[in-house]
Design a protein around this motif. Structure first.
Motif, PDB file in Angstrom:
ATOM      1  N   ILE A 256       3.326   1.956  -9.305  1.00  0.00           N
ATOM      2  CA  ILE A 256       3.042   2.646  -8.168  1.00  0.00           C
ATOM      3  C   ILE A 256       1.296   2.289  -7.768  1.00  0.00           C
ATOM      4  CG2 ILE A 256       1.625   4.354  -9.523  1.00  0.00           C
ATOM      5  CD1 ILE A 256       3.225   6.511  -7.553  1.00  0.00           C
ATOM      6  N   ASP A 257       1.014   2.387  -6.375  1.00  0.00           N
ATOM      7  CA  ASP A 257      -0.017   2.077  -5.935  1.00  0.00           C
ATOM      8  C   ASP A 257      -1.288   3.152  -6.468  1.00  0.00           C
ATOM      9  OD1 ASP A 257      -2.114   1.241  -4.656  1.00  0.00           O
ATOM     10  OD2 ASP A 257      -1.659   1.554  -2.680  1.00  0.00           O
ATOM     11  N   ASP A 258      -1.694   2.887  -7.479  1.00  0.00           N
ATOM     12  CA  ASP A 258      -2.722   3.811  -8.006  1.00  0.00           C
ATOM     13  C   ASP A 258      -4.135   4.070  -7.181  1.00  0.00           C
ATOM     14  OD1 ASP A 258      -1.274   3.798 -10.659  1.00  0.00           O
ATOM     15  OD2 ASP A 258      -2.656   2.771 -11.615  1.00  0.00           O
ATOM     16  N   TYR A 259      -4.298   3.101  -6.568  1.00  0.00           N
ATOM     17  CA  TYR A 259      -5.472   3.309  -5.630  1.00  0.00           C
ATOM     18  C   TYR A 259      -5.259   4.087  -4.272  1.00  0.00           C
ATOM     19  CZ  TYR A 259      -6.861  -0.726  -8.663  1.00  0.00           C
ATOM     20  OH  TYR A 259      -7.269  -1.301  -9.707  1.00  0.00           O
ATOM     21  N   ASN A 260      -4.028   4.173  -3.837  1.00  0.00           N
ATOM     22  CA  ASN A 260      -3.954   4.850  -2.510  1.00  0.00           C
ATOM     23  C   ASN A 260      -2.940   6.084  -2.410  1.00  0.00           C
ATOM     24  OD1 ASN A 260      -5.334   3.032  -0.503  1.00  0.00           O
ATOM     25  ND2 ASN A 260      -4.188   1.689  -1.767  1.00  0.00           N
ATOM     26  N   TYR A 261      -1.944   6.014  -3.546  1.00  0.00           N
ATOM     27  CA  TYR A 261      -0.883   7.176  -3.617  1.00  0.00           C
ATOM     28  C   TYR A 261      -1.499   8.462  -3.938  1.00  0.00           C
ATOM     29  CZ  TYR A 261       4.002   8.575  -3.946  1.00  0.00           C
ATOM     30  OH  TYR A 261       5.177   8.937  -3.994  1.00  0.00           O
ATOM     31  N   LYS A 262      -1.172   9.343  -3.278  1.00  0.00           N
ATOM     32  CA  LYS A 262      -2.148  10.666  -3.279  1.00  0.00           C
ATOM     33  C   LYS A 262      -1.714  11.340  -4.701  1.00  0.00           C
ATOM     34  CE  LYS A 262      -3.172  15.006  -0.907  1.00  0.00           C
ATOM     35  NZ  LYS A 262      -3.052  15.782  -2.047  1.00  0.00           N
TER      36      LYS A 262
ATOM     37  N   GLU B  65       0.733  -1.219   0.029  1.00  0.00           N
ATOM     38  CA  GLU B  65       0.166  -0.195   0.002  1.00  0.00           C
ATOM     39  C   GLU B  65       0.929   1.219  -0.082  1.00  0.00           C
ATOM     40  OE1 GLU B  65      -3.581   2.069   2.647  1.00  0.00           O
ATOM     41  OE2 GLU B  65      -3.478  -0.287   2.434  1.00  0.00           O
ATOM     42  N   ASN B  66       0.522   2.325  -0.858  1.00  0.00           N
ATOM     43  CA  ASN B  66       1.313   3.485  -1.027  1.00  0.00           C
ATOM     44  C   ASN B  66       2.414   3.331  -1.728  1.00  0.00           C
ATOM     45  OD1 ASN B  66      -0.666   5.512  -0.209  1.00  0.00           O
ATOM     46  ND2 ASN B  66      -0.598   4.645   1.741  1.00  0.00           N
ATOM     47  N   ALA B  67       3.091   2.100  -2.074  1.00  0.00           N
ATOM     48  CA  ALA B  67       4.506   2.006  -2.650  1.00  0.00           C
ATOM     49  C   ALA B  67       4.511   2.697  -3.914  1.00  0.00           C
ATOM     50  CB  ALA B  67       4.731   0.446  -2.592  1.00  0.00           C
ATOM     51  N   ASN B  68       5.835   3.067  -4.336  1.00  0.00           N
ATOM     52  CA  ASN B  68       6.207   3.703  -5.594  1.00  0.00           C
ATOM     53  C   ASN B  68       7.326   2.973  -6.128  1.00  0.00           C
ATOM     54  OD1 ASN B  68       6.827   5.411  -7.652  1.00  0.00           O
ATOM     55  ND2 ASN B  68       7.132   7.072  -6.410  1.00  0.00           N
ATOM     56  N   SER B  69       7.386   2.796  -7.280  1.00  0.00           N
ATOM     57  CA  SER B  69       8.788   2.112  -7.683  1.00  0.00           C
ATOM     58  C   SER B  69       8.800   2.280  -9.242  1.00  0.00           C
ATOM     59  CB  SER B  69       8.816   0.564  -7.591  1.00  0.00           C
ATOM     60  OG  SER B  69      10.168   0.062  -8.130  1.00  0.00           O
ATOM     61  N   GLY B  70       9.436   1.477 -10.118  1.00  0.00           N
ATOM     62  CA  GLY B  70       9.611   1.725 -11.550  1.00  0.00           C
ATOM     63  C   GLY B  70      10.892   1.057 -12.077  1.00  0.00           C
ATOM     64  N   ILE B  71      10.594   0.575 -13.415  1.00  0.00           N
ATOM     65  CA  ILE B  71      11.391   0.112 -14.135  1.00  0.00           C
ATOM     66  C   ILE B  71      11.988   1.049 -15.409  1.00  0.00           C
ATOM     67  CG2 ILE B  71      12.330  -1.678 -15.588  1.00  0.00           C
ATOM     68  CD1 ILE B  71      10.602  -3.821 -13.905  1.00  0.00           C
TER      69      ILE B  71
ATOM     70  N   THR C  94       1.710   9.733 -14.399  1.00  0.00           N
ATOM     71  CA  THR C  94       2.439   9.174 -13.138  1.00  0.00           C
ATOM     72  C   THR C  94       1.822   8.040 -12.602  1.00  0.00           C
ATOM     73  OG1 THR C  94       1.221  10.513 -11.578  1.00  0.00           O
ATOM     74  CG2 THR C  94       3.126  11.494 -12.690  1.00  0.00           C
ATOM     75  N   SER C  95       0.902   7.337 -13.244  1.00  0.00           N
ATOM     76  CA  SER C  95       0.187   6.059 -12.717  1.00  0.00           C
ATOM     77  C   SER C  95       1.005   4.738 -13.310  1.00  0.00           C
ATOM     78  CB  SER C  95      -1.177   6.035 -13.193  1.00  0.00           C
ATOM     79  OG  SER C  95      -1.306   5.894 -14.600  1.00  0.00           O
ATOM     80  N   THR C  96       0.628   3.656 -12.745  1.00  0.00           N
ATOM     81  CA  THR C  96       1.285   2.562 -13.109  1.00  0.00           C
ATOM     82  C   THR C  96       0.968   2.033 -14.644  1.00  0.00           C
ATOM     83  OG1 THR C  96       1.140   1.585 -11.183  1.00  0.00           O
ATOM     84  CG2 THR C  96       1.036  -0.228 -13.132  1.00  0.00           C
ATOM     85  N   GLY C  97       2.272   1.899 -15.164  1.00  0.00           N
ATOM     86  CA  GLY C  97       2.074   1.471 -16.811  1.00  0.00           C
ATOM     87  C   GLY C  97       2.377   2.633 -17.635  1.00  0.00           C
TER      88      GLY C  97
ATOM     89  N   ASP D 277      -4.107  12.594  -7.669  1.00  0.00           N
ATOM     90  CA  ASP D 277      -4.359  13.894  -7.926  1.00  0.00           C
ATOM     91  C   ASP D 277      -3.758  14.241  -9.518  1.00  0.00           C
ATOM     92  OD1 ASP D 277      -5.370  14.489  -5.502  1.00  0.00           O
ATOM     93  OD2 ASP D 277      -3.241  15.003  -4.473  1.00  0.00           O
ATOM     94  N   ASP D 278      -3.233  13.320 -10.063  1.00  0.00           N
ATOM     95  CA  ASP D 278      -2.560  13.517 -11.513  1.00  0.00           C
ATOM     96  C   ASP D 278      -3.679  13.687 -12.476  1.00  0.00           C
ATOM     97  OD1 ASP D 278      -1.301  13.542 -13.634  1.00  0.00           O
ATOM     98  OD2 ASP D 278      -0.256  11.583 -13.646  1.00  0.00           O
ATOM     99  N   PRO D 279      -3.953  14.648 -13.073  1.00  0.00           N
ATOM    100  CA  PRO D 279      -5.047  14.892 -14.034  1.00  0.00           C
ATOM    101  C   PRO D 279      -4.940  14.199 -15.583  1.00  0.00           C
ATOM    102  CG  PRO D 279      -3.604  16.979 -14.076  1.00  0.00           C
ATOM    103  CD  PRO D 279      -3.080  16.061 -13.129  1.00  0.00           C
ATOM    104  N   ASN D 280      -3.747  13.526 -15.808  1.00  0.00           N
ATOM    105  CA  ASN D 280      -3.595  12.870 -16.968  1.00  0.00           C
ATOM    106  C   ASN D 280      -3.110  11.513 -17.077  1.00  0.00           C
ATOM    107  OD1 ASN D 280      -1.015  13.307 -16.886  1.00  0.00           O
ATOM    108  ND2 ASN D 280      -0.549  14.780 -18.381  1.00  0.00           N
ATOM    109  N   GLY D 281      -2.814  11.069 -15.779  1.00  0.00           N
ATOM    110  CA  GLY D 281      -2.367   9.725 -15.533  1.00  0.00           C
ATOM    111  C   GLY D 281      -1.021   9.444 -16.130  1.00  0.00           C
TER     112      GLY D 281
END
Length: 235
Positions: free
Chosen positions: A124-130, A93-99, A140-143, A134-138
């Motif tokens: 990143i945890d799309d469901y919980n990471y603030k 929950e609330n985790a952030n990473s990336g490749i 910064t979301s997973t994928g 708050d990102d309007p275009n996505g």
């Protein structure tokens, strides 16, 4: 009547197959190179100091994860140009990473080795990471191709569940996949890509996304994200 010699031969084949892990057999049959087999980090090194131990990175139950803070990013020892990378990840929950990919290191006399950054498959945890909520275009979301292109048609399983990611890079064309669905595609260095780059924090990094080949990198943001079944195929 069973032919005894054929029976012995069959048993020998079964025993020989058992000597290989399922991942090794899969790699042999599909030309994948196993980057993480659940037990070893032999294919990886610290981003900043290849000879140093990868502090904080742990292997347990066939998974790789960062346990604590300050371990730093890790990169593959080999470089890859045209490739297909497949990996599984499980967020907490609330985790952030990336490749990241098309990453390299150069020697700087004052600072030692420093990184040439590269495009990132955001995890990143799309469901919980603030920040994501708050990102309007996505972008910064997973994928997402981080800060460049948002994912579409995404079906991300929540924290605690395993997801499969995939990156395909061929020439300048790149695509991101999640759980068998294509999320996005883009062309490195084209007009649209350069416009987006000029509008984000990588605008002054002339090498960002421009290398013909580079290392694959797993980021350390101090959060616990589990990885397994990481493999790559040269195209």
């Amino acid at each position: 009547m069973v032919n005894f010699k054929n029976y012995i031969r069959l048993i020998a084949i079964i025993l020989l197959a058992g000597a290989f892990s399922s991942q090794e057999l899969l790699a042999q049959s599909t030309n994948y190179e196993i980057l993480f087999d659940g037990s070893s980090l032999d294919k990886w090194q610290s981003k900043n100091n290849p000879s140093s131990a990868m502090k904080g990175w742990k292997i347990d139950g066939g998974t790789l994860f960062m346990d604590g803070k300050g371990g730093g990013d890790i990169i593959t020892k080999e470089k890859y140009g045209d490739f297909e990378l497949v990996f599984e990840f499980n967020l907490t929950e609330n985790a952030n990473s990336g490749i990241k990919y098309f990453v390299d290191t150069i020697y700087n006399e004052k600072t030692g080795k420093m990184m040439i950054n590269g495009p990132e498959y955001q995890i990143i945890d799309d469901y919980n990471y603030k920040g994501v909520k708050d990102d309007p275009n996505g972008s910064t979301s997973t994928g997402a191709a981080y800060l460049f292109y948002p994912p579409k048609n995404k079906q991300l399983k929540p924290a605690g569940s395993w997801n499969q990611g995939k990156i395909i890079a061929k020439g300048k064309k790149v695509s991101h996949w999640l759980n068998g669905k294509k999320l996005l595609s883009y062309t490195r260095g084209n007009k649209d890509y350069l416009k987006k780059k000029s509008e984000n924090k990588f605008k002054d990094d002339k090498n960002y996304g421009e290398l013909k080949e580079g290392h694959i990198l797993i980021t350390d943001h101090g959060d616990k994200v589990f990885f397994r079944n990481i493999k790559v195929k040269r195209l």
